[in-house]
Scaffold this motif. Structure first.
Motif, PDB file in Angstrom:
ATOM      1  N   ASP A 106       2.861 -19.665 -24.590  1.00 19.69           N
ATOM      2  CA  ASP A 106       1.552 -18.934 -24.905  1.00 19.69           C
ATOM      3  C   ASP A 106       1.052 -19.156 -26.429  1.00 19.69           C
ATOM      4  O   ASP A 106       1.708 -18.648 -27.219  1.00 19.69           O
ATOM      5  N   ARG A 108      -1.972 -18.370 -27.483  1.00 11.20           N
ATOM      6  CA  ARG A 108      -3.308 -17.559 -27.847  1.00 11.20           C
ATOM      7  C   ARG A 108      -3.421 -17.223 -29.023  1.00 11.20           C
ATOM      8  O   ARG A 108      -4.478 -17.701 -29.690  1.00 11.20           O
ATOM      9  N   LYS A 109      -2.618 -16.550 -29.536  1.00  9.38           N
ATOM     10  CA  LYS A 109      -2.568 -16.095 -31.022  1.00  9.38           C
ATOM     11  C   LYS A 109      -2.482 -17.021 -32.094  1.00  9.38           C
ATOM     12  O   LYS A 109      -3.295 -17.024 -32.858  1.00  9.38           O
ATOM     13  N   ARG A 112      -5.731 -19.086 -32.211  1.00  9.62           N
ATOM     14  CA  ARG A 112      -6.962 -18.449 -32.904  1.00  9.62           C
ATOM     15  C   ARG A 112      -6.755 -18.847 -34.471  1.00  9.62           C
ATOM     16  O   ARG A 112      -7.851 -19.076 -35.163  1.00  9.62           O
ATOM     17  N   LEU A 163      -7.736 -22.801 -25.929  1.00 10.78           N
ATOM     18  CA  LEU A 163      -7.645 -21.484 -26.014  1.00 10.78           C
ATOM     19  C   LEU A 163      -8.339 -20.817 -24.881  1.00 10.78           C
ATOM     20  O   LEU A 163      -7.668 -19.881 -23.984  1.00 10.78           O
ATOM     21  N   SER A 164      -9.445 -21.317 -24.695  1.00 10.67           N
ATOM     22  CA  SER A 164     -10.121 -20.808 -23.487  1.00 10.67           C
ATOM     23  C   SER A 164      -9.340 -20.929 -22.098  1.00 10.67           C
ATOM     24  O   SER A 164      -9.401 -20.139 -21.159  1.00 10.67           O
ATOM     25  N   GLN A 166      -6.124 -21.005 -21.948  1.00 11.22           N
ATOM     26  CA  GLN A 166      -5.021 -20.006 -21.966  1.00 11.22           C
ATOM     27  C   GLN A 166      -5.583 -18.622 -21.778  1.00 11.22           C
ATOM     28  O   GLN A 166      -4.739 -17.841 -20.893  1.00 11.22           O
ATOM     29  N   GLU A 167      -6.597 -18.110 -22.015  1.00 15.19           N
ATOM     30  CA  GLU A 167      -7.285 -16.987 -21.955  1.00 15.19           C
ATOM     31  C   GLU A 167      -7.452 -16.760 -20.519  1.00 15.19           C
ATOM     32  O   GLU A 167      -7.367 -15.630 -19.989  1.00 15.19           O
ATOM     33  N   GLU A 168      -8.151 -17.762 -19.925  1.00 18.02           N
ATOM     34  CA  GLU A 168      -8.190 -17.677 -18.457  1.00 18.02           C
ATOM     35  C   GLU A 168      -7.056 -17.452 -17.774  1.00 18.02           C
ATOM     36  O   GLU A 168      -6.904 -16.646 -16.909  1.00 18.02           O
ATOM     37  N   ALA A 170      -4.366 -16.379 -18.666  1.00 19.82           N
ATOM     38  CA  ALA A 170      -3.498 -14.989 -18.921  1.00 19.82           C
ATOM     39  C   ALA A 170      -4.327 -13.773 -17.963  1.00 19.82           C
ATOM     40  O   ALA A 170      -3.551 -13.166 -17.527  1.00 19.82           O
ATOM     41  N   LYS A 171      -5.660 -13.961 -17.871  1.00 20.44           N
ATOM     42  CA  LYS A 171      -6.504 -13.175 -16.889  1.00 20.44           C
ATOM     43  C   LYS A 171      -5.888 -12.947 -15.732  1.00 20.44           C
ATOM     44  O   LYS A 171      -5.689 -12.105 -15.094  1.00 20.44           O
ATOM     45  N   LYS A 174      -2.663 -11.447 -15.155  1.00 21.16           N
ATOM     46  CA  LYS A 174      -2.556  -9.853 -15.062  1.00 21.16           C
ATOM     47  C   LYS A 174      -2.927  -9.400 -13.923  1.00 21.16           C
ATOM     48  O   LYS A 174      -2.634  -8.277 -13.293  1.00 21.16           O
TER      49      LYS A 174
END
Lengths: 175, 148
Positions: A106, A108-109, A112, A163-164, A166-168, A170-171, A174
């Motif tokens: 992961d 994401r952090k 950024r 990043l985009s 990985q954010e997708e 992660a969504k 969840k």
């Protein structure tokens, strides 16, 4: 017959490039202390990428020092060396991101932070490009500077896309 | 009885999957190599770089798995196919810039791999990185010699 100035210029540029790349070979762009720090952070993407950002920033700071030092004897040569140092570290940063992606980490952090650093690097390199355009020794490192800018521009794009993604992902995880 | 057989079945499926994945990867690499041998000179840089980059990935995985001899064989392929890419790029005048960037990135990866190894195993990796840097230098000279 006197060779044309363009030919002489290209020859000088080729020789200076050769000298730079030759100097780069058979050495590591990272010093032993930096290598130790990376080894300690081998399994921690956030820490490792943070270190690479720091090392890359250090190279750009060194580059700025060369550019502003009035005592600098061969500014064009030193500018080239610092640019190559930065590029080597930046390539390794990207290579590490690829490795962590393959390990499904992961990111994401840390990404950024990388993107923030990319923006900073871009600004500094563009400033150098603008100032170099007015400089008579620009031709000696212009090609390398363009390569570095290409690498950072490509890096920003790739890092944002990743990043985009990985954010997708992660969504969806969840849900 | 079914419960007892389940782990064996899972293991067999995993083994078969791994074998198939490995076979597919090998075959694909071999296909690439075969294609490179009969390719036009202008298509060779891309094919050779693809082979070198795949072998770089293999070398990394093999070093991680502690298979030093196999990793060193992959290193040789990286150098061989990088040299072929270099020669074909210069001969055809195609993909010179791509080859230069690829050599630079592969050299960076090799340096990173080298640092993860024991001191005794580092020399061949450094030698491969140096060779790639040397090929890169040559391409740069070629590019500027042509006045690009």
């Amino acid at each position: 017959m006197i060779p044309a100035w363009g030919t002489l210029g290209r020859l000088a540029l080729a020789i200076s490039l050769l000298a730079t790349v030759w100097a780069q070979s058979r050495r590591d762009p990272l010093n032993p202390d930096e290598q130790d720090q990376l080894r300690d952070a081998a399994q921690d993407p956030a820490e490792r990428l943070k270190l690479y950002i720091l090392f890359a920033r250090t190279r750009l700071t060194a580059l700025e020092q060369v550019r502003t030092d009035p005592k600098s004897s061969d500014r064009a040569q030193q500018t080239r060396e610092r640019l190559q140092d930065f590029l080597d570290v930046y390539d390794e940063l990207n290579d590490n991101i690829d490795t962590f992606v393959q390990r499904k980490a992961d990111l994401r952090k840390p990404l950024r932070a990388v993107i923030e650093a990319d923006t900073e690097f871009q600004a500094k390199l563009r400033a150098l490009k603008n100032s170099a355009e007015a400089s008579k020794d620009q031709a000696k490192y212009d090609f390398l500077l363009s390569n570095v800018l290409d690498a950072v521009d490509g890096g920003v794009k790739d890092h944002r896309e990743l990043l985009s993604e990985q954010e997708e992902a992660a969504k969806h995880k969840k849900k | 009885m079914i419960v007892m057989r389940l782990p064996i079945t899972i293991a067999a499926v995993l083994l078969a999957t791994s074998f198939l994945a490995f076979a597919y990867k090998t075959e694909t690499l071999q296909e690439l190599i075969a294609r490179e041998q009969s390719a036009r000179v202008e298509d060779r840089p891309t094919l050779c770089l693809e082979i070198a980059e795949r072998q770089l990935k293999s070398a990394d995985e093999l070093y991680t798995a502690g298979k030093i001899d196999d990793a060193q064989a992959a290193l040789k392929d990286i150098v061989t196919y990088s040299e072929k890419a270099h020669d074909a790029a210069i001969q055809s005048g195609k993909k010179v810039k791509n080859a230069e960037i690829s050599f630079r990135k592969m050299a960076a990866k090799l340096r990173d791999i080298k640092r993860s190894l024991n001191f005794d195993d580092q020399a061949p990796v450094q030698a491969a990185a140096d060779r790639l840097e040397s090929l890169r230098t040559d391409l740069l000279t070629h590019m500027f010699g042509k006045g690009k």
